[in-house]
Design a protein around this motif. Sequence first.
Motif: not given
Length: 556
Positions: A64-73
Amino acid sequence: MGEKIRLEMGDWLYNSGLVGLYNILEKNGDTVNFDENYLEFDSEILEKFEEKYFNYFISKYEENLSWYKIVSYKNLIDSYEESDFKNFNEDSLDNLNIYISDVLKKYLKSDSYKAAYKLIESDTDILLLEKKLSRIRLKKNEKIKDKISEVKDVFNVIKIIIDYCNSEQGKKYIAGKNVIYTIIRNAWDGVCFLNPRTKEKNMYIDYKNDFINPVEEYLSLDKTKFRYNCFVCDRNMNNLKNTLSFLNQTGFDVNKKSSHVWEFNNDVAICPICKLVYSCTPAGITYVYNKGLYINDNSSMENAIDINYKVKNEILKEHEMKTSLTYRALVNSIQEQFSDKVKYELSDIQVIRFEDEKYKFNLLSRKILRVIYDSRHDLNKLIKCGFKEGNTYFNIYDLVIDSLLNNQNLFILIHKLLVYRLSSLKNCHFSTMQIVRMLNINFRFLEGIGYMENLDKYIIKQSNEFGEDLKKAYRGKKAEDKLNGIAYRLLNSLKVNNKDMFMDTVLNCYLYAQKSVPSIFLEGLKDDLAFKNIGYAFVTGLIEGKEETNKVGGDK
């Protein structure tokens, strides 16, 4: 061995702190004992608790974190590179551009991220890399293959950014900042790392200084001569400096609001141990998309832990769906509570919802819990149903559960939905069969509060079928266009509870169709609520068969 700390259950907020404290320690593998109404653990496990605290939130809410949105790409980049970009198409380019503008450009320059960069030991200049990124646009007559070289260059920059964010320190501090502002801040604010004037920039150290060190110091002191008592646990204290003011929607600033306490002398203060417990409330309450849910099952510590564990799992399991999350989690947990006879006995429970930055409270009685459980199949068919009112979309599942939580019947909502089916079909994302399911739920609700006891449980189905039969009769006479006006008249009479007007319309309809009037309507004349149930079910059948192009949920 350190000192044994025993913490007993109290009100809902303290209980959520106890559940949160247990969750944090249990996630780390620490030994925490609990009995009927308390937790107990050795003070030694508070060593490096600040690390355990943040690790819990980062682990639980990772996706749910914006951090995850970055690294999951990174997974997409790997996929494109492994296929030598043969699977990179125009949709892929659109997604890349959205990722650059809506994720990297949005988050990397934010204040919380900039604060995190100062804590990460690295020579990488993230802000400089962010400036190098821009959307890739296809010019007229250009094709995707003409842009692959540019895409590769952009990917090289993005991979450096992802490696930085996904490093041990990158995740620790960037994801740590994320959970502060998306999770922790919902429960408390204004102190520690949420104090805008804090001098300590490292939030881990700041938390330790504010919440852990005072506990360790407190445990080492001789408390026999302390003159004050903790407002929550009654432990001895030597001062009143720890107040509840940092808790959202609960505490108050004792320096500015002295009128809140007896004779303007504040005695509402807590010991350092209770302050630590309250700091764990965001680990007990489950938050997602600015909403939260906690079930205060105070029958035992074990029950409180178990049912909120189920709530958290249900909510986070469905994190990609932004509607009905907290209600679905609540209902699913209640269903499990019914089926788990070994651990639970059905009892009243207090439900605390966090919405619009406020706490809302409901007490679910045994009867309402039974209605929700018995209606589980009908409720499941309403999950994806809704309607538009102006520019706002309303989820029917949410509205039904909200009514049940507030001990309200569903007649107003059912009436509105039938009117919308007649007047604004394009805004209706539900079928008439789903209205029948709502009538079934409403029947159980009314039965649960002492009505409908002498009515056949199939009366909704029968009334609905009589409406369908009358519709077929009108269709046989090629008079189907008359039914809209008839339905409006019937709905108006139901709204004002006018039985005479309703029966006059029904009698005229059956006279026109040359059919005998079903005896079921006699039941409706005996009781107002029975009249409404039968009437709305009948009208639902009467208008059934209109085009179902907007039907959602697959109900038939």
